[in-house]
Design a protein around this motif. Structure first.
Motif, PDB file in Angstrom:
ATOM      1  N   SER A  67       0.893  -1.255  -0.164  1.00 25.70           N
ATOM      2  CA  SER A  67       0.110  -0.239   0.073  1.00 25.70           C
ATOM      3  C   SER A  67       0.923   1.333   0.087  1.00 25.70           C
ATOM      4  N   ARG A  68       0.441   2.346  -0.373  1.00 23.34           N
ATOM      5  CA  ARG A  68       0.916   3.716  -0.361  1.00 23.34           C
ATOM      6  C   ARG A  68       0.365   4.432   0.768  1.00 23.34           C
ATOM      7  N   ASP A  69      -0.573   3.976   1.286  1.00 25.68           N
ATOM      8  CA  ASP A  69      -1.133   4.464   2.591  1.00 25.68           C
ATOM      9  C   ASP A  69      -0.331   4.416   3.692  1.00 25.68           C
ATOM     10  N   VAL A  70       0.205   5.805   4.321  1.00 25.14           N
ATOM     11  CA  VAL A  70       1.099   5.695   5.450  1.00 25.14           C
ATOM     12  C   VAL A  70       0.509   4.634   6.699  1.00 25.14           C
ATOM     13  N   VAL A  71      -0.422   4.619   6.952  1.00 27.35           N
ATOM     14  CA  VAL A  71      -0.780   3.881   8.042  1.00 27.35           C
ATOM     15  C   VAL A  71      -1.003   2.327   7.429  1.00 27.35           C
ATOM     16  N   THR A  72      -1.458   2.053   6.350  1.00 31.62           N
ATOM     17  CA  THR A  72      -1.578   0.606   5.788  1.00 31.62           C
ATOM     18  C   THR A  72      -0.109   0.084   5.739  1.00 31.62           C
ATOM     19  N   LEU A  73       0.702   0.702   5.126  1.00 30.73           N
ATOM     20  CA  LEU A  73       2.116   0.520   4.950  1.00 30.73           C
ATOM     21  C   LEU A  73       2.811   0.265   6.210  1.00 30.73           C
ATOM     22  N   ARG A 106       9.404   2.559   6.624  1.00 27.83           N
ATOM     23  CA  ARG A 106       8.249   3.100   5.804  1.00 27.83           C
ATOM     24  C   ARG A 106       8.883   4.249   5.321  1.00 27.83           C
ATOM     25  N   GLU A 165       9.063   5.228   1.141  1.00 28.75           N
ATOM     26  CA  GLU A 165       8.592   6.138   0.610  1.00 28.75           C
ATOM     27  C   GLU A 165       9.692   6.967  -0.201  1.00 28.75           C
TER      28      GLU A 165
END
Length: 894
Positions: free
Chosen positions: A405-411, A427, A431
């Motif tokens: 995922s590119r979502d911060v929380v999900t990654l 992370r 990124e």
């Protein structure tokens, strides 16, 4: 099969052909003499009804007609197997193409030699596997300098006109049929290029612009007709384009993509049953071919044994070499053989270029032509083979991959789940890569490759001993790379390498630095042989010489550097992976170095002789000392060498610029030292130390055998005789090596000045301790009781007792144990200290205690259970060596 059996089988085949194949029935009627001969059980593939003076085009058509009948009847009768059938069809195609080229040249320029124009066969003609109705797919090339042409005609015009005439002779139809269909669309950029290309332009295209699928096409390329020598020159020039040592997994993906597009485009022929496409369908002929070609592209750059054009041969070789499973090879070969055979049945009915099973009654006809009862029996015969091929090929195509995922929380949650103890830092690093932090990550292709590899890379690095440290070292590696695409694709295609890469980056800064300079070193680890002992010196020399025939001197040096770098990296990786004993790796390092000396010395002598000739009755000999003499190197060992020459020092070389022997060999040795040590684009090789030569740094670089012997017998010091205990000739003729070994043996056994060896050894060791202290707490070499003390003590015992001489320190200790001169505990002490030294040169080159994660690796390498056992074993070993040193020298063990 007897003649009677032949007759029965052939007449049965003729009966089926007349009943079921309009094409073969027509030929039987048009060739009554041949039909009568066949009916008597005689099969003659060279027979034809050609008459003298017949025009070439007509002759070729009639010859093709007779050949097709002979081969078809031999096939249906079971007399000719698939290899014989496809071989006969290919031989005729080569003959017809060559005849057409010669005819086209003769028609335009009567009497001219048929040179300067060649046909490169691709596809099934190239591999000797043509079927009854195959196109041929040649690339037509010409040499503007030698092509016959008319006055004031440009070579390009002449070549195109010759090419058009060749196609016309082969492809035009009349009442006698045609010879061959010709497809020229596999040439470079067919939409814009003429049908015949200048050979140098074609070479330039394949070197710089060719597409990945063209590499696969050239696996089966062959100079088939016309000027064969010209065709072979072209194929040799582009060989590096096809067989690359540095793998391009983008090319593998492209071949898989072709397969997917074929399945999609021919969707109506994918499902097995009536109408199934034998060539393009799932589990069909093309998938067996692609399976072989994908593995050939992966392994053929390094393993020449798999560079064979025919599909079944390739599958067999791949299995023999261990690249694919034997059961996979057998299943694919069996399926390919059956599908090609049935494809021939389909084509020989109406001489149509078709690959699909017909439907309805026509399928029954194919079955009966093959000797089966009906369509059901044919489908039952085919189905298990098709299913097996499809299953094996599908296992290659793992295109559906998870994505991060590119979502911060999900990654971050994904990173926690993967096992990272600092997910926020990991992370941010990912990124940064996604944002193109480094030049190697800025292209869309690089970012696409990154996303594809992350699901493989993240779990592998999370499982590393220190995940964050491994990730930071990967980051440093990416920062230095000019391009990251290929390394990402390699890791994506070989997930096990990601785990090994994480281990290397976690534990081995030495190997990580090597990888930063040459990321392609990782390619070498995909071979199963990368974790086996390297071969003997002769086998390694063959590898180092491979592919460099005819190359200039610098390219030969670069080739050796590349091979040495790959082998040394692989040997280091064996220790990190726990695949090899460090003692075996040390011996492997030494064999690699000896092979490099042999190959580079030969190349340097050859190059030097072009200008200065050779000194008659004389040769260069290289004598190794130290760890190289003892054949036990570390990853970072210098090579201690002495250069000698045989013959008369007053002689002169015989070249265009002659030199006196002494000057000749000193310049030659300087050149060889440079070849072994000067870094090039391919990387560094070895540091060379020649200070152990007679008179040290003050003496000439090279001396004669006589001067060397006189110096050792009359003037050498104790430390030089101690060094001589590990002397081993590594280059020169057998006679020269034996001669220098005899000099060394005579000196060591007593033909030397009487000196107080023990007192000299004590002084030397004291001076060394003062000027070269241990690097750290784990310096297995320089710590008191380390390898230097063990070496000094062993050499003292050897020189005092004039026995136990073996260049290998372990072998020398064994010999002295047998004579009762040293305690048996010294051999285990040698092994522990050597294993520790070889391992630490990779994982802790500063000899400082490593991180906790690396402690287990070191313990495993020296054969103990844990770090506490490492410390205890080192201490007890050093104590053993110190006691031996004290006993030998009379010093107090303080």
């Amino acid at each position: 099969m007897s003649l009677v059996s032949h007759e029965v089988a052939i007449n049965d085949a003729i009966a089926r052909a007349r009943l079921l194949s309009p094409f073969l029935s027509l030929i039987l009627d048009r060739e009554p003499v041949l039909a009568k001969s066949l009916a008597t059980g005689r099969l003659d593939l060279s027979w034809s009804s050609v008459e003298p003076g017949m025009p070439v085009a007509k002759r070729l058509r009639i010859e093709r007609r007779a050949m097709a009948l002979n081969v078809a009847i031999g096939d249906l009768a079971g007399i000719l197997d698939l290899t014989a059938v496809t071989g006969a069809l290919t031989d005729f195609a080569d003959y017809a193409l060559d005849t057409a080229i010669r005819t086209a040249i003769e028609e335009r320029t009567p009497g001219a030699e048929p040179i300067g124009f060649t046909a490169i066969a691709l596809g099934k003609q190239g591999s000797g596997e043509l079927n009854y109705s195959s196109d041929i797919d040649p690339i037509l090339l010409f040499d503007p300098e030698t092509l016959p042409r008319r006055p004031r005609e440009e070579p390009e015009q002449a070549a195109v006109r010759i090419g058009k005439r060749v196609v016309e002779l082969l492809q035009a139809r009349d009442g006698d049929g045609y010879v061959l269909r010709v497809d020229l669309r596999l040439r470079p950029s067919p939409e814009i290029t003429p049908i015949a290309l200048p050979v140098d332009a074609a070479i330039g295209y394949y070197e710089a612009q060719a597409l990945p699928w063209e590499r696969a096409a050239f696996i089966r390329a062959r100079a088939a007709a016309g000027d064969i020598a010209l065709g072979q020159r072209f194929l040799e020039a582009i060989r590096p384009f096809v067989w690359r040592r540095a793998l391009d997994f983008g090319a593998i993906g492209e071949i898989r993509g072709i397969s997917a597009r074929i399945r999609d485009h021919h969707s109506q022929g994918q499902a097995f049953g009536p109408g199934y496409d034998l060539k393009r369908g799932r589990g069909g002929i093309r998938e067996a071919e692609f399976f072989a070609q994908i593995h050939q592209l992966i392994h053929g750059g390094r393993d020449r044994s798999v560079r064979v054009p025919a599909t079944r041969d390739a599958l067999a070789r791949l299995a023999e070499a261990g690249w694919i499973r034997s059961d996979e090879s057998q299943a694919l070969i069996a399926g390919y053989t059956l599908l090609r055979t049935i494809e021939h049945r389909v084509q020989m009915i109406d001489d149509r270029q078709t690959h699909a099973l017909p439907t309805g009654d026509a399928l029954d006809r194919v079955a009966k032509l093959h000797g089966l009862d009906d369509a059901g029996a044919l489908l039952a015969l085919l189905e298990p083979r098709v299913t097996a091929t499809g299953r094996i090929y599908d296992a290659l195509d793992d295109t559906v991959r998870p994505a991060f995922s590119r979502d911060v929380v999900t990654l971050e949650a994904d990173l926690v789940e993967a096992g990272f103890d600092d997910p926020e830092s990991a992370r941010r690093r990912i990124e940064a890569w996604r944002g193109g932090a480094y030049p190697a990550l800025r292209s869309p292709a690089a970012r696409e490759a990154l996303e594809a590899v992350l699901p493989t890379l993240v779990p592998a690095f999370a499982a590393a001993p220190v995940p964050q440290a491994a990730l930071l070292r990967l980051d440093a590696l990416l920062e230095r790379l000019p391009s990251a695409i290929n390394i990402f694709r390699l890791l994506e295609a070989r997930p096990g390498l990601a785990t090994l890469l994480a281990a290397i980056l976690s534990h081995a800064p030495t190997l990580a630095d090597d990888l930063g300079r040459r990321p392609d070193l990782l390619d070498g680890l995909i071979d199963a042989t990368a974790f086996e002992p390297v071969g003997d010196v002769a086998a390694l020399e063959v590898i180092m010489r491979a592919g460099e025939t005819g190359g200039d001197y610098q390219s030969r040096l670069d080739h050796v550097r590349r091979v040495v770098g790959e082998l040394r990296f692989a040997l280091g990786a064996q220790i990190v992976a726990g695949a090899s004993d460090p003692l075996d790796v040390a011996a492997g390092y030494a064999r690699v170095a000896e092979a490099a000396i042999g190959v580079l010395a030969s190349a340097t002598i050859e190059e030097f002789a072009k200008v200065h000739g050779r000194v008659p009755d004389s040769e260069l000999v290289v004598l190794a000392l130290g760890r190289m003499g003892g054949a036990m190197l570390t990853h970072a060992s210098d090579l201690d060498l002495i250069y000698l020459f045989t013959g008369d020092f007053a002689a002169e070389s015989d070249g265009p610029k002659p030199l006196g022997a002494t000057l000749y060999y000193n310049r030659l040795a300087q050149r060889l030292t440079g070849a072994l040590s000067v870094a090039t684009a391919a990387g560094p090789l070895y540091q060379i130390d020649t200070r152990l030569r007679p008179s040290g740094g003050q003496g000439p670089l090279v001396v004669t055998f006589d001067s060397f012997a006189r110096y050792q017998r009359e003037d050498a010091w104790t430390w030089e005789h101690m060094a001589l205990t590990r002397a081993r000739p590594v280059f020169g003729s057998v006679a020269a090596r034996d001669a220098v070994a005899l000099i060394v043996r005579d000196v060591l056994e007593g033909d030397r000045p009487a000196r107080d060896v023990i007192a000299d050894a004590r002084t030397m060791r004291s001076d060394m301790a003062a000027h070269k202290p241990p690097k750290g707490a784990l310096d297995a070499k320089l710590l008191p009781g380390g390898l230097v003390d063990l070496e000094f003590a062993t050499h003292v015992v050897q020189l005092v007792n004039r026995t136990g001489f073996d260049p290998n320190l372990g072998g020398a200790i064994d010999a002295l144990i047998r004579e009762g001169l040293v305690p048996p505990t010294l051999r285990p002490a040698h092994d522990v200290l050597t294993r520790l030294l070889v391992t630490l040169r990779l994982v802790a080159p500063d000899a400082a205690p490593p991180g906790h994660a690396t402690e287990d690796l070191i313990a495993r390498a020296i054969g103990v259970t844990d770090w506490a056992a490492v410390v205890a074993t080192l201490e007890s070993t050093r104590q053993e060596v110190r006691q031996f040193w004290a006993k030998v020298t009379g010093e107090q063990d303080g």
